[in-house]
Design a protein around this motif. Structure first.
Motif, short mmCIF file in Angstrom:
data_model
loop_
_atom_site.label_atom_id
_atom_site.label_comp_id
_atom_site.label_asym_id
_atom_site.label_seq_id
_atom_site.Cartn_x
_atom_site.Cartn_y
_atom_site.Cartn_z
N PRO A 1 0.82 -1.20 0.00
CA PRO A 1 0.00 0.00 0.00
C PRO A 1 0.86 1.26 0.00
O PRO A 1 1.99 1.24 0.49
N PRO A 2 0.36 2.35 -0.55
CA PRO A 2 1.11 3.60 -0.44
C PRO A 2 1.20 4.05 1.01
O PRO A 2 0.25 3.92 1.77
N SER A 3 2.35 4.54 1.39
CA SER A 3 2.55 4.97 2.77
C SER A 3 3.52 6.13 2.80
O SER A 3 4.51 6.14 2.07
N ALA A 4 3.22 7.11 3.62
CA ALA A 4 4.10 8.28 3.74
C ALA A 4 5.15 8.09 4.83
O ALA A 4 5.97 8.97 5.04
N ARG A 5 5.17 6.97 5.54
CA ARG A 5 6.13 6.76 6.61
C ARG A 5 7.49 6.41 6.02
O ARG A 5 7.63 5.45 5.26
N ALA A 6 8.50 7.17 6.38
CA ALA A 6 9.84 6.99 5.80
C ALA A 6 10.60 5.89 6.53
O ALA A 6 10.35 5.58 7.69
N LEU A 7 11.54 5.30 5.82
CA LEU A 7 12.44 4.31 6.41
C LEU A 7 13.50 5.02 7.24
O LEU A 7 13.66 6.24 7.16
N PRO A 8 14.29 4.29 8.04
CA PRO A 8 15.40 4.92 8.76
C PRO A 8 16.32 5.65 7.80
O PRO A 8 16.55 5.20 6.67
N PRO A 9 16.87 6.79 8.21
CA PRO A 9 17.60 7.67 7.28
C PRO A 9 19.03 7.24 6.99
O PRO A 9 19.90 8.07 6.81
N ASP A 10 19.31 5.93 6.96
CA ASP A 10 20.67 5.50 6.70
C ASP A 10 21.07 5.69 5.25
O ASP A 10 22.25 5.72 4.93
N LEU A 11 20.10 5.80 4.34
CA LEU A 11 20.39 6.00 2.93
C LEU A 11 20.11 7.43 2.48
O LEU A 11 20.31 7.76 1.32
#
Length: 524
Positions: free
Chosen positions: A231-241
């Motif tokens: 599903p589309p989600s606005a929650r970002a992954l951890p900012p390691d990249l």
């Protein structure tokens, strides 16, 4: 419970964006061309018989009032930004699949407005306030929601497969943002095999599809069966990249911001390559000197390449900096950040010959971009195969980074076109020469397009070469119906005998416009 997806689709967006950028009223027929063929047109143009796929001449013949514009993805994204901003102001978490199409999670919108129907009505009204018409579709899966949006349908819970089953199988390739580039070939093959509807294709077993048609067919088969997708989600992954660039001084010009965005895209893909992943959803974030924050998420059907990332960053910055005055940043951008929201294994992205994602090509491109930054955008140009009869006409030169759109369709018949092979070198300024027969009489061409005598020698200044042979002539009559722009050319190929001190023979392409012969190209 599946995570419901809401898709918002603006029909014929390239044509709508072209009309909006030129302040044309909705009643005017507009068509957008790529490769001399219509790729999108507005409703008034369709009412006059214009449809995608028509050649420019045929489209203008059906609708003499047609406004014709070239395809421009940057323009499409710039004009679509106010639409995305209007939707994001009502329901946060918007993801842009391409200009003209966005998706978001339907659950939050439905709970806030009371129902999916109420949420759809509110979003249509918000987009209409921007001056754009749209359609809404809701379904359990993203691809089904996009198909539903093209029909303005809210698919009931669990009814995705039944909704898709009677639709033509061409629907699997109708949306380029969700399909691989060769999806049209798969659809053509399925139709020739007798699988005419999406339901026919969905009835096949997954094992049979994968073993006979390949990886993309498996993805299309999941879409046909309305299988659950992410599903589309606005929650970002951890900012390691995540990669970030501080701009000092802040920039408020599109060209400067786009140059910074390309630099940041290169850094991002270096980090992705080191982590052996590729990005499929990307958040572009910018902050201004007055503390204003801007962000937008782009979702892609295939993993992003460095060029694809740079293009989306450029489109988004163009939309922010040149959009509506009330939504435009009040200060220059002082920080730009790219955040990979979703990544996949790097094996999903084709690697370059020497490792990395086309590393050698990217290194050369970066050098050329630096030259552009020093000398200007028009200083570096690349050739695009175009249509025409002469060798010089078959190349359209465009600035590096612009869309590679030829001036004329290379697939058109072009009667009188020079046969293959083409000259290896085309002279920028044709060199005047004289063709003579064996008695020294100048060679000319009759009204029937034939030599009046057989060429035997070629003379340039004080030098003379004997001819071992010739081919042609090939007459070209262009715009014969218009005395002001009519042109008649004759082309021929001649093979020169080696002169004293020369190593071998040489072939030339010569042409005449009736006033004399000149060398147009050289065959090596």
């Amino acid at each position: 419970m599946p995570a419901r997806v809401l898709a918002l689709w603006c029909a014929d967006w390239p044509a709508v964006a072209a009309a909006a950028s030129e302040d044309l009223p909705p009643t005017e027929p507009v068509a957008v061309l790529s490769g001399n063929r219509v790729v999108a047109c507005t409703g008034p143009a369709r009412a006059s018989g214009v449809v995608p796929g028509l050649r420019r001449r045929d489209a203008q013949g059906r609708c003499p009032r047609l406004h014709v514009r070239a395809a421009d993805e940057g323009r499409d994204a710039r004009v679509f930004e106010p639409v995305a901003a209007a939707v994001d102001a009502v329901v946060p978490g918007v993801e842009v699949l391409r200009p003209g199409l966005l998706v978001l999670a339907a659950r939050g919108a439905a709970r806030y407005f009371g129902s999916e129907e109420a949420a759809a009505e509110r979003l249509v009204d918000e987009v209409a306030a921007v001056g754009v018409e749209c359609q809404i579709g809701v379904a359990d899966e993203l691809s089904t929601a996009v198909v539903a949006a093209r029909r303005g349908v809210l698919v009931p819970l669990g009814e995705g497969a039944r909704f898709l089953a009677p639709l033509p199988v061409a629907e699997l390739a109708a949306e380029p943002a969700l399909a691989a580039p060769d999806r049209a070939d798969l659809v053509d093959l399925l139709r020739r095999l007798g699988l005419r509807t999406v339901g026919d294709f969905a009835a096949l077993t997954p094992a049979a599809v994968v073993s006979r048609f390949g990886t993309d067919a498996a993805a299309a088969h999941r879409s046909a069966r309305a299988q659950p997708e992410r599903p589309p989600s606005a929650r970002a992954l951890p900012p390691d990249l995540t990669v970030e660039l501080r701009l000092d001084p802040p920039v408020d010009r599109v060209d400067a911001a786009a140059f910074a965005g390309r630099t940041l895209a290169e850094r991002l893909h270096e980090r992705l390559s080191a982590a052996s992943v590729a990005c499929t959803r990307l958040e572009v974030y910018a902050s201004t000197g007055h503390g204003q924050s801007l962000s937008r998420i782009w979702r892609c059907a295939e993993p992003l390449t460095p060029d694809g990332t740079a293009d989306r960053v450029r489109w988004q910055l163009d939309g922010w900096l040149t959009g509506r005055s009330e939504a435009r940043p009040t200060a220059g951008i002082e920080m730009l950040r790219l955040d990979p929201v979703e990544v996949v294994a790097a094996g999903a992205l084709q690697l370059g010959l020497w490792g990395g994602v086309g590393a050698e090509d990217e290194r050369a491109r970066r050098a050329l971009v630096r030259v552009q930054g020093l000398l200007g955008g028009d200083a570096v140009r690349v050739g695009v195969l175009s249509g025409g009869r002469g060798p010089g006409e078959r190349v359209t030169v465009v600035p590096l980074g612009d869309e590679k759109v030829p001036e004329a369709d290379p697939a058109a018949p072009w009667p009188g076109r020079l046969p293959a092979p083409a000259p290896s070198a085309v002279l920028p300024v044709p060199l005047a020469v004289v063709l003579e027969d064996s008695s020294g009489r100048p060679v000319s061409v009759t009204d029937r397009g034939e030599f009046d005598c057989l060429p035997a020698r070629l003379r340039w200044g004080q030098r003379t070469w004997d001819l071992l042979g010739c081919a042609g002539p090939w007459p070209v009559d262009e715009r014969w119906w218009d005395p002001g722009s009519a042109r008649r050319l004759i082309r021929a190929q001649v093979l020169l005998a080696p002169a004293a001190g020369e190593g071998g023979t040489r072939a030339l392409l010569v042409r005449s416009d009736g006033s004399g012969w000149c060398v147009e190209g050289v065959y090596e």
